[in-house]
Design a protein around this motif. Structure first.
Motif, PDB file in Angstrom:
ATOM      1  N   LYS A  74       0.812  -1.220   0.000  1.00 15.86           N
ATOM      2  CA  LYS A  74       0.000   0.000   0.000  1.00 15.86           C
ATOM      3  C   LYS A  74       0.846   1.271   0.000  1.00 15.86           C
ATOM      4  O   LYS A  74       0.356   2.344  -0.364  1.00 15.86           O
ATOM      5  CB  LYS A  74      -0.936   0.002   1.207  1.00 15.86           C
ATOM      6  N   ASP A  75       2.105   1.160   0.407  1.00 15.72           N
ATOM      7  CA  ASP A  75       2.981   2.337   0.375  1.00 15.72           C
ATOM      8  C   ASP A  75       3.042   2.945  -1.020  1.00 15.72           C
ATOM      9  O   ASP A  75       3.164   4.165  -1.177  1.00 15.72           O
ATOM     10  CB  ASP A  75       4.400   1.947   0.806  1.00 15.72           C
ATOM     11  N   GLY A 100      -6.486  -0.902   8.284  1.00 14.61           N
ATOM     12  CA  GLY A 100      -5.103  -1.278   8.553  1.00 14.61           C
ATOM     13  C   GLY A 100      -4.046  -0.763   7.611  1.00 14.61           C
ATOM     14  O   GLY A 100      -3.526   0.337   7.783  1.00 14.61           O
ATOM     15  N   ASN A 101      -3.727  -1.544   6.587  1.00 13.47           N
ATOM     16  CA  ASN A 101      -2.535  -1.291   5.788  1.00 13.47           C
ATOM     17  C   ASN A 101      -2.566   0.032   5.025  1.00 13.47           C
ATOM     18  O   ASN A 101      -1.581   0.768   5.001  1.00 13.47           O
ATOM     19  CB  ASN A 101      -2.303  -2.445   4.811  1.00 13.47           C
ATOM     20  N   HIS A 102      -3.675   0.328   4.375  1.00  9.74           N
ATOM     21  CA  HIS A 102      -3.773   1.579   3.619  1.00  9.74           C
ATOM     22  C   HIS A 102      -3.633   2.771   4.557  1.00  9.74           C
ATOM     23  O   HIS A 102      -2.948   3.757   4.247  1.00  9.74           O
ATOM     24  CB  HIS A 102      -5.100   1.636   2.865  1.00  9.74           C
ATOM     25  N   ALA A 103      -4.254   2.677   5.722  1.00 13.65           N
ATOM     26  CA  ALA A 103      -4.177   3.769   6.696  1.00 13.65           C
ATOM     27  C   ALA A 103      -2.740   4.025   7.120  1.00 13.65           C
ATOM     28  O   ALA A 103      -2.285   5.177   7.178  1.00 13.65           O
ATOM     29  CB  ALA A 103      -5.032   3.436   7.915  1.00 13.65           C
ATOM     30  N   ILE A 166      -8.959   9.745  -0.141  1.00 19.83           N
ATOM     31  CA  ILE A 166      -8.159   8.810  -0.938  1.00 19.83           C
ATOM     32  C   ILE A 166      -8.672   7.402  -0.692  1.00 19.83           C
ATOM     33  O   ILE A 166      -8.437   6.813   0.367  1.00 19.83           O
ATOM     34  CB  ILE A 166      -6.661   8.899  -0.590  1.00 19.83           C
ATOM     35  N   ASP A 167      -9.379   6.867  -1.671  1.00 15.51           N
ATOM     36  CA  ASP A 167      -9.886   5.500  -1.572  1.00 15.51           C
ATOM     37  C   ASP A 167      -8.721   4.524  -1.644  1.00 15.51           C
ATOM     38  O   ASP A 167      -7.861   4.621  -2.513  1.00 15.51           O
ATOM     39  CB  ASP A 167     -10.874   5.232  -2.711  1.00 15.51           C
ATOM     40  N   GLY A 168      -8.708   3.555  -0.756  1.00 16.47           N
ATOM     41  CA  GLY A 168      -7.561   2.660  -0.644  1.00 16.47           C
ATOM     42  C   GLY A 168      -7.378   1.674  -1.762  1.00 16.47           C
ATOM     43  O   GLY A 168      -6.293   1.122  -1.927  1.00 16.47           O
ATOM     44  N   ASP A 173      -4.894   7.131  -8.892  1.00 16.92           N
ATOM     45  CA  ASP A 173      -3.478   7.283  -8.548  1.00 16.92           C
ATOM     46  C   ASP A 173      -2.990   6.140  -7.657  1.00 16.92           C
ATOM     47  O   ASP A 173      -1.815   5.761  -7.704  1.00 16.92           O
ATOM     48  CB  ASP A 173      -3.238   8.623  -7.853  1.00 16.92           C
ATOM     49  N   VAL A 174      -3.892   5.590  -6.854  1.00 20.35           N
ATOM     50  CA  VAL A 174      -3.544   4.421  -6.039  1.00 20.35           C
ATOM     51  C   VAL A 174      -3.310   3.213  -6.940  1.00 20.35           C
ATOM     52  O   VAL A 174      -2.327   2.481  -6.793  1.00 20.35           O
ATOM     53  CB  VAL A 174      -4.652   4.133  -5.008  1.00 20.35           C
TER      54      VAL A 174
END
Length: 438
Positions: A74-75, A100-103, A166-168, A173-174
């Motif tokens: 997710k970084d 979790g991870n996206h946050a 920002i949707d995970g 762009d994600v």
């Protein structure tokens, strides 16, 4: 809140970057641009052949995304989305929803760039992930018991504070940022036959599939879901992203909790180039976590291990003898959960068993049992001695015993020998799945 809060159908809370009626198809050029922007801010993780290949019968390469700073791929998407903000947007800050991870990734990358980050998390989020976001100096808000409730709150705050949401797994762009992992895979394993990619919301598989097929059109992309979170299967059935029933009714409870989403992304569904889609049972995911821990010395969460779990299942016979890349997407598993997973995986592989047996309470009764187990090569992990539970048998004692064996064949041998000696006084607890791994 009993009903699912579908913010996509609430006009004032709609996400302009994720339009259900006009999805964005992320192009290779957008992913290449993302690579240039984020190359100095993320880890170029290794993609190397594993010694577990022989167990699977094909050449398996692991793309170790759990080695990112926050322990997750997710970084990549988080940094790319933040890099594309305007100066005004950077000053005001961003908000997101995540369990979790996206946050953690948005908090970490936002901190490096000096961008204020607010994260809304369900109250059920593991404490380790909540504390991690706080340690990264994000403003953490706990709201609701479900992801949709947290997202409703986040989008409300977005409007009130004029923040960028920002949707995970569906912000374009994600997706482009996640696709940079696909570029690296093809640079390291240019002749890969298959890339096995986990699917939650679809951000990873959409970006990776576009990037990989742009470089090598012959590579096949296999998408993997947990049977308890079949969001992409549901979308395929309806030919568009729709809410997944099993997710809505709370039946998921998958060890691959990072893949549990209400609905796959609109942009992700429009972008992804998937050649085959499968779902795997939980038993393979827990076993995959154990194998990766023992054989690869890698601590990987359920969502990160599910690609390898697919190879352990019988659903991909076509990969035998081929060169296959699996993405180990994340390693943020709670220590307590890891302990439970290891125990269950050992049970499934026949390496832990439990039985109840009545033995004579005369001298030597318990010793006879332990000597027999020793002679059979079984190791006692736990034993309990109870004289009170057999009131009709004054000279008998109930023994509860957990033993460690080498494999299912060894466990079967031990059981047969004990049954032959103790006959009706033995009860073998069937707490493992007899139809687990072959």
């Amino acid at each position: 809140m009993d009903e699912v809060l579908d913010t996509d159908y609430i006009p004032e809370l709609a996400d302009p970057y994720c339009n259900k009626d006009n999805p964005v198809i992320v192009t290779p050029g957008r992913i290449l641009d993302a690579r240039d922007k984020i190359k100095d801010g993320v880890v170029r993780t290794p993609c190397t052949r594993t010694r577990l290949s022989d167990r699977i019968g094909c050449n398996v390469y692991f793309k170790k995304e759990f080695m990112q700073f926050t322990g997750s791929f997710k970084d990549r998407g988080a940094l790319n989305s933040l890099m594309n903000l305007t100066e005004e947007q950077r000053k005001l800050g961003v908000i997101t929803t995540s369990a979790g991870n996206h946050a953690q990734s948005v908090a970490y990358q936002g901190g490096k760039l000096g961008i204020p980050v607010t994260v809304v998390m369900p109250k059920t989020t593991p404490l380790v992930k909540i504390n991690s976001c706080k340690d990264l100096e994000a403003n953490v808000i706990l709201h609701g018991d479900r992801f949709d409730e947290a997202k409703f709150r986040a989008l409300t705050l977005r409007n009130e504070r004029n923040l960028v949401y920002i949707d995970g797994f569906d912000h374009p762009d994600v997706l482009a940022g996640q696709g940079t992992a696909g570029i690296e895979i093809m640079e390291d394993v240019p002749d890969a036959d298959y890339i096995v990619v986990q699917i939650g919301g679809g951000g990873l598989i959409s970006g990776v599939s576009v990037a990989a097929k742009y470089i090598n059109p012959n590579v096949k992309i296999i998408g993997v879901e947990s049977e308890r979170c079949p969001g992409w299967h549901t979308a395929n059935e309806h030919r568009r992203p729709v809410r997944c029933c099993s997710t809505m009714n709370g039946a998921t409870q998958s060890i691959a909790d990072g893949l549990n989403v209400l609905r796959v992304g609109y942009n992700s569904f429009a972008t992804a180039q998937i050649d085959k889609l499968i779902s795997v049972p939980e038993k393979y995911i827990t076993t995959a976590i154990l194998h990766l821990l023992e054989g690869e010395k890698s601590v990987v969460e359920g969502a990160g291990a599910i690609g390898y779990a697919a190879l352990l299942s019988d659903k991909l016979p076509e990969v035998k003898g081929k060169k296959v890349v699996c993405i180990l997407s994340g390693g943020n598993i709670d220590a307590n959960i890891l302990t439970h997973v290891i125990d269950r995986a050992l049970v499934q592989e026949g390496r832990l068993s439990r039985f109840l047996v009545a033995v004579t309470d005369r001298p030597g009764g318990l010793a006879r049992l332990t000597d027999m187990l020793s002679d059979l090569g079984a190791s006692i992990k736990d034993i309990g001695h109870d004289r009170m539970s057999l009131p009709s048998h004054v000279y008998m004692a109930a023994i509860t015993c957990t033993i460690e064996t080498r494999n299912k064949g060894h466990a079967k041998l031990v059981r047969e020998q004990l049954e032959q000696f103790y006959k009706n006084d033995l009860k073998w607890q069937q707490f493992h799945d007899d139809n687990a791994l072959h």
